[in-house]
Every structure is written in C-alpha cells, then in structure tokens.
Design a protein around this motif. Structure first.
Motif, PDB file in Angstrom:
ATOM      1  N   GLY A 237       0.777  -1.246  -0.111  1.00  0.00           N
ATOM      2  CA  GLY A 237      -0.097  -0.006   0.026  1.00  0.00           C
ATOM      3  C   GLY A 237       0.717   1.112   0.082  1.00  0.00           C
ATOM      4  O   GLY A 237       0.424   2.293  -0.415  1.00  0.00           O
ATOM      5  N   TYR A 238       2.053   1.213   0.662  1.00  0.00           N
ATOM      6  CA  TYR A 238       2.898   2.284   0.624  1.00  0.00           C
ATOM      7  C   TYR A 238       3.404   2.723  -0.802  1.00  0.00           C
ATOM      8  O   TYR A 238       3.291   3.938  -1.209  1.00  0.00           O
ATOM      9  N   TRP A 239       3.895   1.533  -1.723  1.00  0.00           N
ATOM     10  CA  TRP A 239       4.235   2.138  -2.883  1.00  0.00           C
ATOM     11  C   TRP A 239       2.911   2.579  -3.733  1.00  0.00           C
ATOM     12  O   TRP A 239       3.014   3.462  -4.514  1.00  0.00           O
ATOM     13  N   GLN A 240       1.696   2.142  -3.767  1.00  0.00           N
ATOM     14  CA  GLN A 240       0.612   2.651  -4.313  1.00  0.00           C
ATOM     15  C   GLN A 240       0.344   3.864  -3.953  1.00  0.00           C
ATOM     16  O   GLN A 240      -0.239   4.686  -4.648  1.00  0.00           O
ATOM     17  N   SER A 241       0.336   4.466  -2.531  1.00  0.00           N
ATOM     18  CA  SER A 241       0.321   5.739  -2.383  1.00  0.00           C
ATOM     19  C   SER A 241       1.055   6.760  -2.975  1.00  0.00           C
ATOM     20  O   SER A 241       0.769   8.069  -2.857  1.00  0.00           O
ATOM     21  N   LEU A 242       2.280   6.380  -3.650  1.00  0.00           N
ATOM     22  CA  LEU A 242       3.118   7.227  -3.967  1.00  0.00           C
ATOM     23  C   LEU A 242       2.890   7.509  -5.543  1.00  0.00           C
ATOM     24  O   LEU A 242       3.437   8.501  -6.160  1.00  0.00           O
ATOM     25  N   ILE A 243       1.920   6.929  -6.373  1.00  0.00           N
ATOM     26  CA  ILE A 243       1.532   6.886  -7.524  1.00  0.00           C
ATOM     27  C   ILE A 243       0.942   8.317  -7.644  1.00  0.00           C
ATOM     28  O   ILE A 243       0.011   8.371  -6.874  1.00  0.00           O
ATOM     29  N   HIS A 244       1.103   8.905  -8.805  1.00  0.00           N
ATOM     30  CA  HIS A 244       0.472  10.188  -9.094  1.00  0.00           C
ATOM     31  C   HIS A 244      -1.117   9.866  -9.326  1.00  0.00           C
ATOM     32  O   HIS A 244      -1.465   8.904  -9.871  1.00  0.00           O
ATOM     33  N   PRO A 245      -1.897  10.862  -8.759  1.00  0.00           N
ATOM     34  CA  PRO A 245      -3.562  10.698  -8.987  1.00  0.00           C
ATOM     35  C   PRO A 245      -3.880  10.301 -10.307  1.00  0.00           C
ATOM     36  O   PRO A 245      -4.938   9.608 -10.675  1.00  0.00           O
ATOM     37  N   ASP A 246      -3.200  11.072 -11.444  1.00  0.00           N
ATOM     38  CA  ASP A 246      -3.407  10.921 -12.946  1.00  0.00           C
ATOM     39  C   ASP A 246      -3.227   9.694 -13.283  1.00  0.00           C
ATOM     40  O   ASP A 246      -3.847   9.044 -14.263  1.00  0.00           O
ATOM     41  N   ASP A 247      -2.401   8.689 -12.652  1.00  0.00           N
ATOM     42  CA  ASP A 247      -1.758   7.544 -13.216  1.00  0.00           C
ATOM     43  C   ASP A 247      -2.134   6.531 -12.110  1.00  0.00           C
ATOM     44  O   ASP A 247      -2.290   5.137 -12.396  1.00  0.00           O
ATOM     45  N   LYS A 248      -2.655   6.582 -11.061  1.00  0.00           N
ATOM     46  CA  LYS A 248      -3.163   5.739 -10.022  1.00  0.00           C
ATOM     47  C   LYS A 248      -4.030   4.587 -10.759  1.00  0.00           C
ATOM     48  O   LYS A 248      -4.066   3.407 -10.617  1.00  0.00           O
ATOM     49  N   ASP A 249      -5.189   4.902 -11.514  1.00  0.00           N
ATOM     50  CA  ASP A 249      -6.121   4.093 -11.856  1.00  0.00           C
ATOM     51  C   ASP A 249      -5.742   3.080 -12.927  1.00  0.00           C
ATOM     52  O   ASP A 249      -5.660   1.877 -13.086  1.00  0.00           O
ATOM     53  N   TRP A 250      -5.038   3.816 -13.986  1.00  0.00           N
ATOM     54  CA  TRP A 250      -4.435   2.996 -15.197  1.00  0.00           C
ATOM     55  C   TRP A 250      -3.394   1.995 -14.614  1.00  0.00           C
ATOM     56  O   TRP A 250      -3.219   0.846 -15.330  1.00  0.00           O
ATOM     57  N   VAL A 251      -2.481   2.447 -13.827  1.00  0.00           N
ATOM     58  CA  VAL A 251      -1.419   1.607 -13.250  1.00  0.00           C
ATOM     59  C   VAL A 251      -1.998   0.556 -12.535  1.00  0.00           C
ATOM     60  O   VAL A 251      -1.469  -0.904 -12.564  1.00  0.00           O
ATOM     61  N   SER A 252      -3.180   0.521 -11.567  1.00  0.00           N
ATOM     62  CA  SER A 252      -3.519  -0.601 -10.834  1.00  0.00           C
ATOM     63  C   SER A 252      -4.371  -1.358 -12.012  1.00  0.00           C
ATOM     64  O   SER A 252      -4.208  -2.678 -11.655  1.00  0.00           O
ATOM     65  N   GLU A 253      -4.904  -0.968 -12.910  1.00  0.00           N
ATOM     66  CA  GLU A 253      -5.583  -1.900 -13.936  1.00  0.00           C
ATOM     67  C   GLU A 253      -4.660  -2.651 -14.646  1.00  0.00           C
ATOM     68  O   GLU A 253      -4.764  -3.861 -15.105  1.00  0.00           O
ATOM     69  N   PHE A 254      -3.665  -1.810 -14.969  1.00  0.00           N
ATOM     70  CA  PHE A 254      -2.611  -2.710 -15.876  1.00  0.00           C
ATOM     71  C   PHE A 254      -1.759  -3.706 -15.071  1.00  0.00           C
ATOM     72  O   PHE A 254      -1.527  -4.810 -15.477  1.00  0.00           O
ATOM     73  N   LEU A 255      -1.351  -3.347 -14.100  1.00  0.00           N
ATOM     74  CA  LEU A 255      -0.993  -4.437 -12.931  1.00  0.00           C
ATOM     75  C   LEU A 255      -1.834  -5.578 -12.812  1.00  0.00           C
ATOM     76  O   LEU A 255      -1.153  -6.762 -12.670  1.00  0.00           O
ATOM     77  N   GLU A 256      -2.797  -5.402 -12.558  1.00  0.00           N
ATOM     78  CA  GLU A 256      -4.076  -6.498 -12.357  1.00  0.00           C
ATOM     79  C   GLU A 256      -4.246  -7.296 -13.516  1.00  0.00           C
ATOM     80  O   GLU A 256      -4.087  -8.613 -13.397  1.00  0.00           O
TER      81      GLU A 256
END
Length: 791
Positions: A314-333
C-alpha cells in the motif's frame, strides 16, 4: 687368473624369477638363471645339454599356448603367456612367462630373452573361480567395477599402527584426476608421497576418521602432477576383527564448482556495487504476503524514515500520481492475470521531497514449481532528466521543422513574388520584340530579355540549393536514350559556344547501352552546369563531353561522365573552395565572368545524393576536366529528350505570332495580378484575335464565372487570395460530376517546386505552365486543349 661370472650374471642368478634366453626360430636354450632348479627341479646344465627339453615340462593341454606366443612375437616382437608346468617331482605349477625378440650384435641372428614367474599362489583363487559357487566371483567382479567405475577419486589406506598408514590402492578416476599412477603410489605413506607438512595433515585426517568411528567429510586442496585441485573428501574407517585396519577414501573434484561459486560471489558483489552506484533502485515484491523489500538507493529517493524491509504494498501505491493511479492499478491487475514474465511501464511517483518524478519500472514475475506467481522483482529508473532532454529535443525539433516550413513558405512566396514581375518583364519584352522596332531598340530589348532570363536562372539556382539543403530534392527514374540526352544538352549551348568560336564535341563509348534508367532532368542540370562553366571560362579551343563504360555487371553499367575544356583552368591552391556555397575560385572571376558560385555546389550535392561525387583535374592556364561516375540500370527501350523536356529545335527570342483566325473559343483567365492578366490578354489576343476572354481574380469568382460563361478552357493561377487555384479546381470538378464533357484547366504558377505540379494534377488540372510565361509554351497548351475532344 681366471675371472668369475660377470656382475650382470651374478645379479640375474640371484633373481627368484627365472631369466632365460633361447634361440629364434629354433627355440633352443641359450641361457637360464640358477633359479630354474627351484622352479623345475633341474639345474641350468640340464637345460643347456638338452636344449629343447623345456617344451616337455609344459602341461599337454597348455602346449598350444606356445603357438599363440610365437604368433605374438612375429607380430609385435614380444609376448606374455600363462601356462602350467609339471616339475621333476610331478607337481603342477602355474607360471607366467613374458619376453621379447632381440637381434644379436655379432651376427644376423635373433634370440628371445624373457622371465618366468611362479604364480602358483594364485591357484587357490583359480580353484575358487572354478567352483560352481559363483556368488563370490560376482562379488569380486562387482566390487572391482564399483571401485574403478566410480567417478570419484577412490583410495584404500592400510592402518599398520596408530602412526603408520600405507596407501594400498587407487582407482582409475584418482589416477586421471591427480596424474599419479598405481605404481607410483602403492606401498607409500602420505609423508613419502606429499612431504612432511602436507603428509602430516593428511594423517591427522585419517586419525580423526578412526576416532569418529564413522564417515567424516572435509574440503582440501593441494598440488598434484595433474595440477592444483579442490576436493571434498570422505573417509570411512573399516573395522576387521575388532580393529580399524583400513580406511576407504573418496574425493570428489569440486574445482569447477568452487570457481563458479567464487565467480558468482564476485559477480553478485560487483552487481550490488553497480546497483548502488547507478541511479536505479530495485524492489522485491512478495506476492503471497503483499510486502516489499526496497534497495537502499530506491528508499533514499522514495522512502520514509522506516526500514525498507517488509513494507506493505500500500505504501508504494500511495506514491503513484493521482492521474496515473487508476490505469497503473488496472495494468498491473491485467499483467498478474496474464502469462507474461517481463514487462515495463512509465508513470509518475512522489519522491521523498514531495515532488513527482517520471519513473520507468522494469519488472520480472517469478513463479514456483507449480506455476504460481510468488514474487515480482524490478528496478526503478528516474526519467526526470531524460524527460527534460526529450522535451528540449522535441521543442528544438518542432522549432527546426517550423523554421524549415517557414523557409519553404518563404521561398515559395519569394519565388512567386520575384517571378511575377519577371513574368511581366520577360513577357512584355517578348511582345515588344515581335513588334516593329528599330534595330537599336531591338538590341536594347534583347539585353532586357536576357537580363530577365539571367535573373530567373539565379532564382532557380537558389531554390535548387534550398531544396537540396532541406533534403526535399526528389529524383525520378525514367528510361532514357542516353546519347540523345547528352546531345540535346549540348545543343543548348551551340549558340553561346559559336559566338566565342568554341567547338562543342561529343564522344560516346560504342560499348555503352542505348537506354538506361536515370533522372534526365537532374543529369541535364548537372551537365548544363559543367558545360556552361566550360563555355564561360574557355576563350578558344573546345569543350568536349566524353562518356565511357567502366564496368558492366548483369543489368547494371558504370559510366564515366567527363566534361573537358581548354579554358583558363583552376589554381591548385583554391580548388578546395570550389564546392563552398556562394564561392568561386577567385573573386576576380566573379568581377570578370559573373555568377553566384552555386553551380558547382549544386552539382556536387546532386551527385552525392546519387551516390557519386564530382572529380576535378585542372591546372592554371591548361584547361579543366570535371568527371563523375554513375551506376545505372540497363533498359531495352526509353524516351528521347524531346519527349521528356518538350525541347524546341529553335531558340530565338522572337516567337511566331502569326495570327490564327479559326479560334472562336471562350477562355477564362483566373489571375489575381493585374500585370499578369494584361500580359496573358496581349499574348492571346495577338495570336488568336477571335477568342473571347473572361477574367476572375480569385477562386470564388472563378467558380461563379465558370457557371455563367461555360468556358472552353480555363487558365488558373495557383496562389490567389480568398480561394486558391487548387481548391477552385476541385470545386469545378464537383460541378462537372454529372456532365459528360470536362473543361480543360491549365495551371499557371510562379512557384518552382515540383510538388506544385503534382498537387495541381491531383486536384484535377490537366496541364501546367510556369512563370515567366513563355509565349511558345502558352500557345502550344492553348492549341492542344482547344483542339482536343476531352471528355
């Protein structure tokens, strides 16, 4: 004094084994040692007196072995045989006999020297093998196979007492690994073999094994004849009758393994240093527990004050820019559901200082034996500086492209603006030259006409140079009559050469093909520059064009083009400046002969883009030779210059203005420049007095006039305000969509780019004229299209 037996005989007589010598091939006894009495019961004298009696002692069933021994002697000059003998006391003995064939020194004769050994002690073992109980036999064979078949280096140590250990046997793997043979080592102690220091160490290991009363294992390394090796050695003490009498050792060569381990250790240490020194930081994500371990470098850039170990994801996820958070999470999934092992992605992450950085993550997914994803390892690269450089380069590229476009637009506009008044100057001058004039007036007008042409040539050269410089120069491949192209180019200079009394000559290699594929316009441009310079700088003599075949391979021919003159020549010291833009060999030449200094620059640049170059041979006052090589494809047919360039047979200023009364057509002139409209009007009405002219000053007006007047021919300028000629043509063609007959449209432009012509044809135009307007070309286009039945 009588001498006793020789030393050699005394030594041989003391041997327990029987030493003998018999003649060959008669097989008579020549000598036996005294030990023969022990073996047979008869002394040496008996055998010397009865020279063939020795064969009678051999057991009947074994006498055939003598034949095999003799065959071996004839083949290899040596033999070895085991057989049975019957002694004087009628006792069977087993003996082993081996020897070799020897040539006597004193005469050309031979003998067999050998040794007989009593091996009767092996008889019990022999009887054992003859016994039907084969278990013991198989056991011995199997043990021997195991001992010598092992890949490990095995050895057998006899424990004589607590301080004395004797090496009894080694296997073949030991011999191969160490370079020590059985004969070298058997019966020796470790100290005798290895020396006091190393031997004592080995003995201490033997003692440890006996004290442990079980197998011990240790690592050792020492130098043997086969080189230095590293072993892992196991010692197993063997107990017999309540005492440890033997030690069985097995050493496994782990030299390669150790080298690999050391290399891996060194590599890991080096890799860790590289990671630490680089700008990259690595991470190890445990996909089972959803925790991450970060490297020191990563944690310094993106971490907090806690330890970089077992950090929740969760710490790593908290560092992602708000503009990138959704697509990065979907990409990794999606990645974790796929079968991919490696991937990378770029996004923004918050650094320790609070600012965001562009980060490139390169990742690898590790699976367990069942194929389940257990770890995701990767590295982070800070792309902030790279992004800044990319932006700078992209911005610079955009500026350069914008500048190039602006340069092209400027050149197009300048071409239009310069050619428009030139069109008026040259056009009206041509009209005046075809009117009644005094000779002096006509001479003045010719000077004006030629000045306008020179200015036009200068504009063309500057435009060519600009196109080459910007990389927009395009080349064609047209099947061309080579000889006709050169002759037609020379014809362009017949008048200027004749006015100076210079001979124009042309010589072509008869081996050259008639037709080749090339760009005739650029070849003419190159040769025109070279021939024009030669004529300009030659006052007497000749200008000669030579074409020679250099090489012909398959469908391709390499041709040397040469332009030779007897002109003023070029100073060697200034020759290097010939290809500099706007430069001539000597500034005095400019004052005397004129010119921009672009001709040779353009020529050489054109040749460079044809994978060639311009070569120069010249001496001051001795003339010059310019040459270049081109490899061209051979063709079976092609076009003549007249069909490519629309060349005319005459080149007079005065045009044929004989009036043609038969044309009663309607012609629509679309031209925004009043001077050009007047010039076109004068030229057309002077030639065709019965035509009807209509005018439009832009594309919008042209469409309206087309719909009202229904012209037979439209002469359309390309660059106009409100609506240009391209757009107007497209619209007119749309209006004609349902009509059977299409109106011919001839493009008229002051531009000099071939792209203008291509765009004009693509938009629906039929022909193309450039400014300054040539009366001859104008009349030819008009008569071509007004007499055609274009549908």
């Amino acid at each position: 004094m009588t001498s006793g037996p020789s030393l050699e005989i005394q030594i041989l007589s003391d041997f327990e084994d029987v030493v003998f010598s018999i003649g060959y091939p008669n097989l008579e006894i020549l000598y036996t040692s005294r030990s023969i009495k022990t073996l047979t019961g008869f002394d040496s004298s008996y055998f010397l007196e009865n020279k063939n009696s020795w064969q009678k002692f051999i057991y009947d069933e074994d006498r055939n072995l003598i034949k095999h021994a003799l065959i071996a002697i004839r083949k290899n000059q040596k033999f070895r045989v085991r057989l049975r003998i019957l002694t004087k006391e009628k006792i069977f003995k087993y003996v082993e006999c081996h020897g070799r064939l020897v040539q006597n020194n004193s005469e050309n004769s031979y003998r067999i020297d050998g040794i007989v050994t009593d091996i009767s002690d092996l008889l019990p073992l022999y009887n054992l093998f003859q016994d039907e109980s084969v278990d013991i036999k198989h056991l011995l064979i199997e043990n021997n196979m195991i001992f010598n078949g092992s890949q490990d280096s095995m050895f057998l140590i006899e424990v004589v007492d607590s301080e004395q250990y004797v090496i009894r046997r080694i296997n073949q793997a030991y011999e191969k690994s160490t370079g020590i043979t059985q004969s070298m080592i058997q019966g020796k102690t470790p100290i005798e073999l290895l020396g006091a220091e190393l031997g004592t160490t080995v003995i201490n290991n033997f003692k440890k094994a006996i004290q442990a009363k079980t197998t011990i294992s240790y690592e050792e390394s020492f130098t043997m004849p086969a080189g230095s090796k590293i072993w892992i050695t196991e010692l197993t003490p063997i107990e017999l009758e309540g005492k440890y009498k033997y030690i069985v050792g097995a050493s496994k060569d782990i030299t390669e393994q150790k080298l690999a381990e050391n290399a891996l250790k060194e590599y890991n240490e080096r890799y860790a240093l590289i990671l630490e020194a680089s700008s990259d930081g690595w991470f190890d994500w445990d996909l089972v527990n959803n925790t991450v371990i970060y490297s020191r470098r990563w944690w310094l850039e993106f971490g907090n004050d806690q330890k970089p170990e077992n950090v929740p994801i969760g710490y790593w996820q908290s560092l992602i820019h708000p503009d990138d958070k959704d697509w990065v999470s979907e990409f990794l999934e999606n990645i974790l559901y796929s079968q991919r092992e490696t991937f990378q992605l770029t996004f923004q992450m918050k650094k320790r200082k609070g600012n965001y950085a562009h980060v490139l993550s390169k990742c690898y997914i590790q699976r367990d034996a069942s194929g389940n994803k257990i770890r995701l390892l990767g590295s982070n690269t800070d792309l902030t500086e790279t992004k800044r450089i990319e932006y700078t380069l992209r911005h610079a590229k955009e500026l350069a492209e914008a500048a190039n476009i602006a340069k092209g637009n400027f050149l197009a506009n300048m071409s239009h603006e310069i050619r428009t008044p030139l069109n008026g100057i040259i056009g009206f001058t041509e009209l005046l030259l075809n009117s009644p004039l005094q000779e002096e007036q006509k001479e003045y007008l010719k000077n004006i006409f030629y000045s306008g042409k020179s200015l036009l040539e200068l504009v063309n050269q500057i435009l060519d140079f600009s196109k080459i410089d910007s990389g927009k120069m395009e080349f064609e491949s047209i099947n061309t009559n080579l000889s006709d192209l050169i002759k037609s180019t020379l014809d362009l200079f017949q008048v200027s050469a004749a006015s100076k009394g210079i001979r124009l000559q042309f010589q072509i290699d008869p081996k050259l093909p008639e037709f080749v594929s090339l760009d005739p316009l650029r070849i003419r441009q190159i040769l025109s520059n070279l021939i024009g310079n030669a004529v300009k700088f030659t006052h007497e003599g000749y200008v000669k064009v030579n074409l020679n075949q250099i090489e012909r391979l398959g469908d391709f021919v390499t041709i040397s083009f040469e332009v030779e003159d007897t002109g003023i020549g070029i100073d060697l010291n200034v020759r290097s400046r010939l290809f500099d833009s706007f430069s001539q060999a000597d500034t005095s030449i400019t004052r005397k002969y004129g010119g921009t200094g672009l001709g040779l620059t353009i020529t050489n640049e054109l040749l460079l883009r044809m994978n060639s170059k311009l070569n120069i041979k010249s001496e001051l006052g001795m003339g010059s030779q310019f040459s270049f090589l081109l490899t061209l494809e051979i063709k079976s047919s092609g076009e003549n210059a007249s069909s490519i360039f629309d060349d005319k047979t005459t080149h007079t200023i005065e045009s044929n203005l004989e009036q043609i009364q038969g044309f009663h057509s309607n012609i629509l002139i679309v031209e925004d420049n009043e001077l050009n409209r007047k010039l076109l009007t004068k030229l057309l009405q002077k030639k065709y007095p019965n035509i009807h002219l209509h005018f439009a000053i832009d594309g919008v007006e042209a469409i309206a006039q087309f719909q009202i007047k229904k012209p037979d021919l439209i002469i359309m300028d390309l660059q106009m305000p409100i609506m240009d000629g391209f757009t107007a043509t497209i619209e007119i063609r749309k209006l004609e969509k349902d009509l059977n007959k299409k109106t011919p449209i001839v493009a008229l432009t002051a531009g000099a780019f071939y792209s203008d012509k291509d765009t004009a044809i693509e938009s629906g135009m039929d022909d193309f004229l450039t400014k300054p307007i040539s009366a001859a070309f104008l009349y030819k286009a008009v008569e071509k299209w007004l007499t055609s039945s274009r549908v």
